[in-house]
Design an enzyme around this catalytic site. Structure first.
Site, PDB file in Angstrom:
ATOM      1  N   TYR A   1      12.085   5.883  10.507  1.00 34.14           N
ATOM      2  CA  TYR A   1      10.992   6.533   9.914  1.00 34.14           C
ATOM      3  C   TYR A   1      11.184   8.162  10.423  1.00 34.14           C
ATOM      4  CZ  TYR A   1       8.035   2.317   9.552  1.00 34.14           C
ATOM      5  OH  TYR A   1       7.598   1.206   9.106  1.00 34.14           O
TER       6      TYR A   1
ATOM      7  N   HIS B   1       5.864   5.863   4.793  1.00 30.11           N
ATOM      8  CA  HIS B   1       6.980   4.608   4.774  1.00 30.11           C
ATOM      9  C   HIS B   1       8.404   4.839   5.176  1.00 30.11           C
ATOM     10  CE1 HIS B   1       3.814   2.291   2.382  1.00 30.11           C
ATOM     11  NE2 HIS B   1       3.593   3.323   1.941  1.00 30.11           N
TER      12      HIS B   1
ATOM     13  N   LYS C   1      13.504   1.767  -0.344  1.00 28.60           N
ATOM     14  CA  LYS C   1      14.186   2.215   0.899  1.00 28.60           C
ATOM     15  C   LYS C   1      15.583   1.969   0.804  1.00 28.60           C
ATOM     16  CE  LYS C   1      10.477  -0.092   3.523  1.00 28.60           C
ATOM     17  NZ  LYS C   1       9.704   1.083   3.594  1.00 28.60           N
TER      18      LYS C   1
END
Length: 387
Positions: free
Chosen positions: A286, A294, A341
């Site tokens: 993070y 997120h 991601k």
């Protein structure tokens, strides 16, 4: 600074969400590790906390409420053993007694969103069924074919749907002051503690000097060398306490060493490192913390032996040490790509036993013999990458 574009999720625009973000900026405004010029400020020492080593769970328990709050708000270290992340079990119990508090915890917010999402699907299905029934009635009465619309004023959408207000019936009998809950009722006992992983605990006590660890049997404070050896031994001995406990032989491929090297690597670069078991990876990275945005990156730790003979003679059995199939890599990459991601394979090179003696493992100075390499894996998605 990351060269990869952030997740692309739109930030909150409502006044309530903006107020919550301002509160987070105030509460989590001084995360660790702090970057300062010499001499260091004295307020860093005020973060000193006390933890107890638990060999069965391979973690360090912090029982003090103040210490747990500081460790969480100053860098998102650890997790509540009765909570999803932040130690919020006591707040949830108080909210349940008061039938809803002014500030919901993360678990309560998630439960509320899931209930609203379920109700939205039910309302939308009912509206579509009503439109289809109306089309059937028109066909039976007039003979016209009407194609039911899946969108329109009669069909709720995720952008326009709002939960219906809960109707409360007035009580049949008036409520007397004796029937009301007393405001000075004692809060429930806090049964939760903060659970630090061994890499988190050693990073706090060795690099930041804001944690002390006590022996679980004698309650004596342990030195850094004792803690270093105890953390390695936790992965080499059975998790169930046995008596007498065997003295393990330290290994260069100890899982604690491999995980700590990766944790220390990204923490020292300014990332907030959290566990990634939810997305089938080892760590999540993070920028500021889970309460702000997120995670942008997912990390899979891949140990590599400098000498292949050491892997054949290993008694540890490291995870991901053997070559993994492409189907596994494709599965992990697709899971993380769907949630915006980027997957990172972090290779940790384990030194050969023929070059490095096992005696170096008695001190954290052995970390200089390890090296870290990173490989970024991105899934090609034609719909996103046409431009």
């Amino acid at each position: 600074m990351s060269l990869i574009k952030p997740s692309g999720r739109k930030g909150p625009v409502s006044g309530k969400a903006a107020g919550r973000r301002n509160d987070n900026n105030r509460i989590y405004g001084c995360p660790l590790p702090l970057i300062f010029w010499y001499p260091p400020p004295s307020r860093v020492r005020t973060l000193l906390g006390l933890g107890v080593l638990d060999e069965a769970t391979r973690s360090v328990w912090v029982a003090s409420k103040n210490d747990s709050t500081l460790l969480w708000r100053r860098g998102f270290f650890g997790k509540g053993d009765l909570s999803r992340s932040e130690p919020s079990w006591l707040a949830r119990q108080i909210n349940s007694r008061r039938a809803g508090g002014n500030r919901l915890t993360s678990e309560e917010m998630t439960a509320k969103r899931r209930a609203e999402r379920k109700q939205f699907k039910i309302d939308r299905a009912r509206a579509i069924a009503a439109v289809a029934a109306e089309a059937e009635a028109v066909f039976e009465s007039e003979g016209r074919v009407v194609v039911p619309a899946l969108s329109g004023p009669a069909i709720p959408s995720a952008a326009t749907w709002k939960p219906a207000p809960v109707a409360t019936e007035p009580p049949d009998t008036p409520v007397t002051p004796q029937d009301e809950a007393p405001e000075d009722e004692e809060p429930p006992e806090d049964l939760e503690h903060l659970q630090l992983t061994l890499p988190e605990a050693f990073f706090l006590l060795w690099n930041l000097d804001c944690l002390t660890v006590a022996d679980p049997h004698t309650n004596d404070l342990l030195s850094i060398q004792q803690i270093w050896i105890a953390f390695q031994a936790a992965y080499l001995t059975p998790p169930i306490p046995v008596s007498p406990k065997p003295t393990p032989v330290l290994q260069l491929d100890n899982p604690f060493l491999i995980n700590y090297i990766v944790y220390h690597h990204y923490r020292s670069l300014g990332w907030v490192v959290r566990g990634g078991v939810k997305f089938c990876v080892d760590y999540m990275l993070y920028k500021r913390g889970p309460v702000f945005n997120h995670a942008e990156f997912s990390v899979v730790v891949c140990p590599v032996y400098e000498d292949p003979a050491d892997q054949e003679a290993s008694v540890v059995g490291l995870h991901n040490a053997a070559p993994f199939p492409w189907s596994w890599l494709s599965t992990i990459n697709r899971v993380n790509s769907q949630v915006y991601k980027t997957l990172i394979l972090t290779y940790v090179t384990i030194p050969a036993r023929s070059r490095v003696s096992l005696d170096v493992l008695n001190s954290p100075a052995c970390l200089q013999h390890y090296s870290v390499r990173e490989v970024t894996v991105r899934r090609f998605i034609p719909a996103r990458m046409r431009d």
